[in-house]
Motif scaffolding. Structure first.
Motif, short mmCIF file in Angstrom:
data_model
loop_
_atom_site.label_atom_id
_atom_site.label_comp_id
_atom_site.label_asym_id
_atom_site.label_seq_id
_atom_site.Cartn_x
_atom_site.Cartn_y
_atom_site.Cartn_z
N ASN A 6 37.73 47.65 38.29
CA ASN A 6 36.91 48.04 37.14
C ASN A 6 36.56 46.85 36.24
O ASN A 6 36.68 46.94 35.01
N LEU A 7 36.12 45.78 36.86
CA LEU A 7 35.86 44.54 36.14
C LEU A 7 34.55 44.61 35.36
O LEU A 7 33.50 44.97 35.91
N HIS A 8 34.66 44.29 34.08
CA HIS A 8 33.48 44.18 33.22
C HIS A 8 33.42 42.76 32.68
O HIS A 8 34.44 42.23 32.24
N ALA A 9 32.23 42.15 32.71
CA ALA A 9 32.11 40.80 32.18
C ALA A 9 30.73 40.60 31.61
O ALA A 9 29.75 41.21 32.07
N GLU A 10 30.65 39.75 30.59
CA GLU A 10 29.34 39.47 30.01
C GLU A 10 29.13 37.97 29.80
O GLU A 10 30.08 37.20 29.73
N VAL A 11 27.85 37.62 29.74
CA VAL A 11 27.44 36.25 29.50
C VAL A 11 26.51 36.27 28.30
O VAL A 11 25.55 37.05 28.29
N ASP A 12 26.80 35.45 27.32
CA ASP A 12 25.99 35.44 26.08
C ASP A 12 25.81 36.85 25.52
O ASP A 12 24.71 37.22 25.10
N GLY A 13 26.85 37.63 25.55
CA GLY A 13 26.78 38.98 24.99
C GLY A 13 26.04 39.99 25.86
O GLY A 13 25.92 41.15 25.51
N LYS A 14 25.58 39.52 27.05
CA LYS A 14 24.84 40.43 27.94
C LYS A 14 25.76 40.93 29.05
O LYS A 14 26.28 40.11 29.83
N PRO A 15 26.01 42.23 29.13
CA PRO A 15 26.88 42.74 30.19
C PRO A 15 26.26 42.50 31.57
O PRO A 15 25.09 42.85 31.78
N LEU A 43 30.16 37.06 39.43
CA LEU A 43 31.48 37.45 39.95
C LEU A 43 32.26 36.21 40.38
O LEU A 43 33.44 36.07 40.03
N SER A 44 31.61 35.30 41.09
CA SER A 44 32.34 34.12 41.55
C SER A 44 32.78 33.26 40.36
O SER A 44 33.90 32.75 40.35
N TYR A 45 31.94 33.13 39.34
CA TYR A 45 32.32 32.34 38.15
C TYR A 45 33.46 33.00 37.39
O TYR A 45 34.36 32.31 36.89
N VAL A 46 33.41 34.32 37.28
CA VAL A 46 34.48 35.03 36.57
C VAL A 46 35.81 34.83 37.31
O VAL A 46 36.84 34.58 36.70
N LEU A 47 35.76 34.89 38.63
CA LEU A 47 36.99 34.68 39.41
C LEU A 47 37.50 33.26 39.24
O LEU A 47 38.71 33.02 39.17
N GLY A 48 36.58 32.31 39.17
CA GLY A 48 36.98 30.91 38.99
C GLY A 48 37.39 30.58 37.57
O GLY A 48 38.05 29.57 37.34
N GLY A 49 36.97 31.39 36.62
CA GLY A 49 37.35 31.16 35.22
C GLY A 49 36.39 30.25 34.47
O GLY A 49 36.79 29.53 33.57
N VAL A 55 35.35 38.15 30.17
CA VAL A 55 35.81 39.41 30.76
C VAL A 55 36.08 40.40 29.62
O VAL A 55 36.83 40.09 28.70
N THR A 56 35.44 41.55 29.68
CA THR A 56 35.60 42.54 28.61
C THR A 56 36.37 43.77 29.07
O THR A 56 36.63 44.67 28.28
N GLY A 57 36.75 43.79 30.35
CA GLY A 57 37.56 44.91 30.83
C GLY A 57 37.92 44.74 32.28
O GLY A 57 37.30 43.95 33.00
N GLY A 58 38.96 45.45 32.71
CA GLY A 58 39.35 45.43 34.12
C GLY A 58 40.38 44.36 34.42
O GLY A 58 40.84 43.65 33.53
N SER A 59 40.73 44.25 35.69
CA SER A 59 41.78 43.31 36.08
C SER A 59 41.50 42.70 37.45
O SER A 59 40.76 43.26 38.26
N VAL A 60 42.08 41.53 37.66
CA VAL A 60 42.03 40.88 38.98
C VAL A 60 43.45 40.44 39.33
O VAL A 60 44.05 39.63 38.62
N THR A 61 43.96 40.98 40.41
CA THR A 61 45.31 40.62 40.86
C THR A 61 45.20 39.80 42.13
O THR A 61 44.44 40.13 43.03
N PHE A 62 45.97 38.73 42.17
CA PHE A 62 45.90 37.79 43.29
C PHE A 62 47.31 37.59 43.84
O PHE A 62 48.26 37.42 43.07
N ALA A 172 39.15 31.89 49.42
CA ALA A 172 37.92 31.19 49.08
C ALA A 172 36.84 32.19 48.68
O ALA A 172 36.65 33.21 49.34
N VAL A 173 36.17 31.87 47.60
CA VAL A 173 34.98 32.62 47.19
C VAL A 173 33.80 31.70 47.45
O VAL A 173 33.70 30.63 46.84
N LEU A 174 32.96 32.06 48.40
CA LEU A 174 31.88 31.16 48.82
C LEU A 174 30.53 31.77 48.45
O LEU A 174 30.14 32.80 49.00
N ASP A 175 29.86 31.13 47.50
CA ASP A 175 28.61 31.68 46.97
C ASP A 175 27.41 31.07 47.67
O ASP A 175 27.05 29.92 47.42
N GLU A 176 26.80 31.83 48.53
CA GLU A 176 25.60 31.40 49.27
C GLU A 176 25.76 30.02 49.88
O GLU A 176 24.91 29.14 49.73
#
Ligand code: ADP
Ligand code: MG
Length: 256
Positions: A6-15, A43-49, A55-62, A172-176
């Protein structure tokens, strides 16, 4: 080994990510496909930090190398890398003034230090770099050049895969990674991904638009990301259907 809930994330206030859930088991390659602007790179940037991606909600467990579960989102980017996460960028950055060899050795030794391991000597590092460069058919002269400076799109992608080979991540998260590659380079990169990452204790999230990479790196699961969520998950046949029928048709059927 990676569980996104249930991951929620925003950039510049835009969900951008709006309740994304996805699980990748150890030993799996999970392909993510989806229309432009769906939130795949986010998604890849959020995972990389990456800073700026909130991140405004949800979780990522590794699951770490030793099997313990950690809250990925609580870690700084360099701690995520040390924990075994690798991010391959859609648009690799150039680092003028720093050679690939210097960069890769620093990166590897920083990760080794974080794991309590001794640094690799110059000689041992060069041996490792040569082996991994050979896997990606990349000449050592290129590794002596500045990071990505003057590299073609395809060369940047291959350099990233050499980096992945050297760092030997758990996940590995491989973006295109296939964008900008010609047919031969695509096969080399695809086989490189298989050699480096296909193992029972490793996992891959492979973001791609094209079946041709999936013909080489055969995914175990395929998910469609649209408007910030996973809207459908299936086996490899889903990718083939997307290629044949397009997103609209496949997603309309899922919604029906
Ligand atoms: P994809 O990789 O699936 O094509 P992205 O994750 O790059 O999609 O982008 C998802 C959405 O987020 C797009 O609508 C994009 O315009 C928007 N977006 C990405 N980065 C920013 C930003 N820095 N500021 C505002 N909007 C952004
Ligand atoms: Mg993208």
């Amino acid at each position: 080994m990676l569980k996104i809930e249930n991951l929620h994330a925003e950039v510049d206030g835009k969900p951008i990510l709006k309740g994304l859930s996805l699980e990748v088991a150890a030993g799996e390659v999970h392909a993510i496909m989806g229309p432009n602007g769906a939130g795949k790179s986010t998604l890849s940037y959020v995972l990389g930090g990456r800073p700026g991606y909130e991140v405004t909600g949800g979780s990522v467990t590794f699951s770490e190398r030793d099997g313990t579960s950690i809250d990925l989102l609580a870690l700084d980017p360099h701690e995520r890398a040390a924990a075994g996460l690798f991010l391959g960028f859609q648009y690799p950055v150039e680092i003028p003034g720093v050679s690939n060899v210097q960069f890769l050795r620093e990166a590897l030794n920083a990760q080794r230090a974080a794991r309590g391991e001794e640094p690799l000597s110059g000689g041992d590092f060069l041996k490792l770099a040569k082996e991994k460069a050979g896997l990606l058919r990349m000449d050592m002269d290129m590794l002596k050049r500045q990071v990505n400076v003057g590299f073609s799109g395809g060369e940047k992608k291959r350099a990233e895969m050499v980096q992945m080979g050297i760092l030997a991540p758990q996940f590995a998260v491989l973006d295109e990674t296939d964008s900008g590659l010609d047919i031969d380079a695509l096969r080399v990169v695809g086989e490189g991904i298989n050699t480096i990452m296909r193992a029972p204790d490793k996992g891959v999230l492979l973001i791609t638009h094209y079946q041709r990479l999936l013909d080489v790196v055969k995914p175990d699961r395929v998910s469609i990301l649209a408007a910030g969520r996973i809207v459908q998950t299936g086996g490899p046949e889903l990718a083939q259907r997307l290629e044949d029928e397009g997103y609209d048709a496949v997603m309309a059927e899922a919604a029906a």
